[in-house]
Design a protein around this motif. Structure first.
Motif, PDB file in Angstrom:
ATOM      1  N   ARG A 140      56.078  20.699   7.930  1.00 57.01           N
ATOM      2  CA  ARG A 140      55.834  19.262   7.825  1.00 57.01           C
ATOM      3  C   ARG A 140      57.088  18.491   7.457  1.00 57.01           C
ATOM      4  NH1 ARG A 140      51.839  15.435   7.035  1.00 57.01           N
ATOM      5  NH2 ARG A 140      52.307  13.831   5.495  1.00 57.01           N
ATOM      6  N   ASP A 141      58.012  19.092   6.725  1.00 55.69           N
ATOM      7  CA  ASP A 141      59.221  18.405   6.293  1.00 55.69           C
ATOM      8  C   ASP A 141      60.414  18.710   7.186  1.00 55.69           C
ATOM      9  OD1 ASP A 141      57.930  17.226   4.100  1.00 55.69           O
ATOM     10  OD2 ASP A 141      58.159  19.059   2.921  1.00 55.69           O
ATOM     11  N   SER A 142      60.183  19.251   8.355  1.00 54.21           N
ATOM     12  CA  SER A 142      61.245  19.536   9.308  1.00 54.21           C
ATOM     13  C   SER A 142      61.173  18.565  10.480  1.00 54.21           C
ATOM     14  CB  SER A 142      61.136  20.976   9.821  1.00 54.21           C
ATOM     15  OG  SER A 142      61.226  21.897   8.752  1.00 54.21           O
ATOM     16  N   ARG A 143      62.266  18.526  11.227  1.00 48.05           N
ATOM     17  CA  ARG A 143      62.315  17.623  12.370  1.00 48.05           C
ATOM     18  C   ARG A 143      61.257  17.978  13.415  1.00 48.05           C
ATOM     19  NH1 ARG A 143      64.506  12.796  12.910  1.00 48.05           N
ATOM     20  NH2 ARG A 143      66.485  13.518  12.032  1.00 48.05           N
ATOM     21  N   ILE A 144      61.054  19.250  13.652  1.00 42.34           N
ATOM     22  CA  ILE A 144      60.071  19.717  14.624  1.00 42.34           C
ATOM     23  C   ILE A 144      59.083  20.632  13.911  1.00 42.34           C
ATOM     24  CG2 ILE A 144      59.697  21.027  16.744  1.00 42.34           C
ATOM     25  CD1 ILE A 144      62.410  20.166  17.693  1.00 42.34           C
ATOM     26  N   GLY A 145      57.818  20.369  14.080  1.00 37.38           N
ATOM     27  CA  GLY A 145      56.768  21.175  13.466  1.00 37.38           C
ATOM     28  C   GLY A 145      55.636  21.403  14.448  1.00 37.38           C
ATOM     29  N   ALA A 146      54.543  21.913  13.931  1.00 38.40           N
ATOM     30  CA  ALA A 146      53.376  22.182  14.767  1.00 38.40           C
ATOM     31  C   ALA A 146      52.125  22.015  13.925  1.00 38.40           C
ATOM     32  CB  ALA A 146      53.439  23.592  15.351  1.00 38.40           C
ATOM     33  N   GLU A 147      50.999  21.810  14.593  1.00 42.70           N
ATOM     34  CA  GLU A 147      49.733  21.698  13.888  1.00 42.70           C
ATOM     35  C   GLU A 147      48.601  22.237  14.751  1.00 42.70           C
ATOM     36  OE1 GLU A 147      49.510  17.568  12.933  1.00 42.70           O
ATOM     37  OE2 GLU A 147      48.800  16.974  14.907  1.00 42.70           O
TER      38      GLU A 147
END
Length: 205
Positions: free
Chosen positions: A161-168
């Motif tokens: 969540r605190d990175s430039r690219i994430g996933a959900e």
């Protein structure tokens, strides 16, 4: 001779005392500016999933089939706080009914997401908006495209969540309330479409 030496010692001591503030200032390091943030408060999510569709009405005498189809999901929004996001969502899906018609539905809804625990990726979400439904599940004397009030609820888990690219990962239910219709057999009241979706999305911040 002794007076000359004494004078030199005093002069050196005075020069040393005058130089000490400059030496101390030179040794004091200027604090480095904070690093720029790696993420933005704005975010966008793009993904897809598997959607199950089922139609229903208040006095229907027959059970409607569950239809399964793929779906495309797009979200964009703003991080209001470390635990809350607000934004908008578009969900598009198409399925084939028993008559062979392709039922195409587009949800355009507002979204609010909340994380109960700041240290975990679990979140709950909900919202409301509009649905555009083409070729509904039952044969009614109605326009080809219907506009419906739409609501949705869901939950999911976010990674990085605190990175430039994430996933959900998401599990959601959308409902489209199409209202009342009239056909040759009489009125059909409270026509409702339920859409259950399991999917995943790539998140860019």
């Amino acid at each position: 001779m002794g007076d000359l030496v004494t004078s030199l010692v005093r002069a050196c001591a005075a020069a040393l005392l005058l130089a000490m503030p400059a030496i101390a200032a030179a040794q004091t390091q200027t604090p480095a500016p904070p690093p720029p943030p790696t993420t933005s408060n704005l975010w966008i999510a793009v993904g897809g999933g598997s959607t199950t569709v089922r139609g229903h009405c208040q006095f229907c005498e027959e059970d409607r089939d569950y239809l399964h189809a793929g779906s495309v999901l797009g979200d964009f929004g703003y991080r209001a706080s470390p635990r809350a996001d607000v934004g908008a969502e578009v969900l598009w899906t198409t399925a084939t009914n028993a008559a062979g018609d392709r039922v195409k539905t587009t949800f355009i809804v507002a979204v609010a997401q909340f994380r109960p625990w700041a240290s975990a990726g679990f979140f709950v979400r909900g919202g409301a908006g509009m649905a555009l439904v083409r070729n509904w599940l039952i044969d009614l004397s109605s326009p080809t495209v219907q506009k419906a009030l739409a609501v949705h609820i869901g939950a999911g888990w976010a990674w990085r969540r605190d990175s430039r690219i994430g996933a959900e990962f998401l599990a959601m239910q959308h409902a489209a309330a199409l209202g009342d219709f009239a056909n040759s057999d009489g009125p059909v009241e409270n026509v409702l479409g339920n859409y259950w979706t399991i999917g995943a999305a790539l998140v860019i911040r």
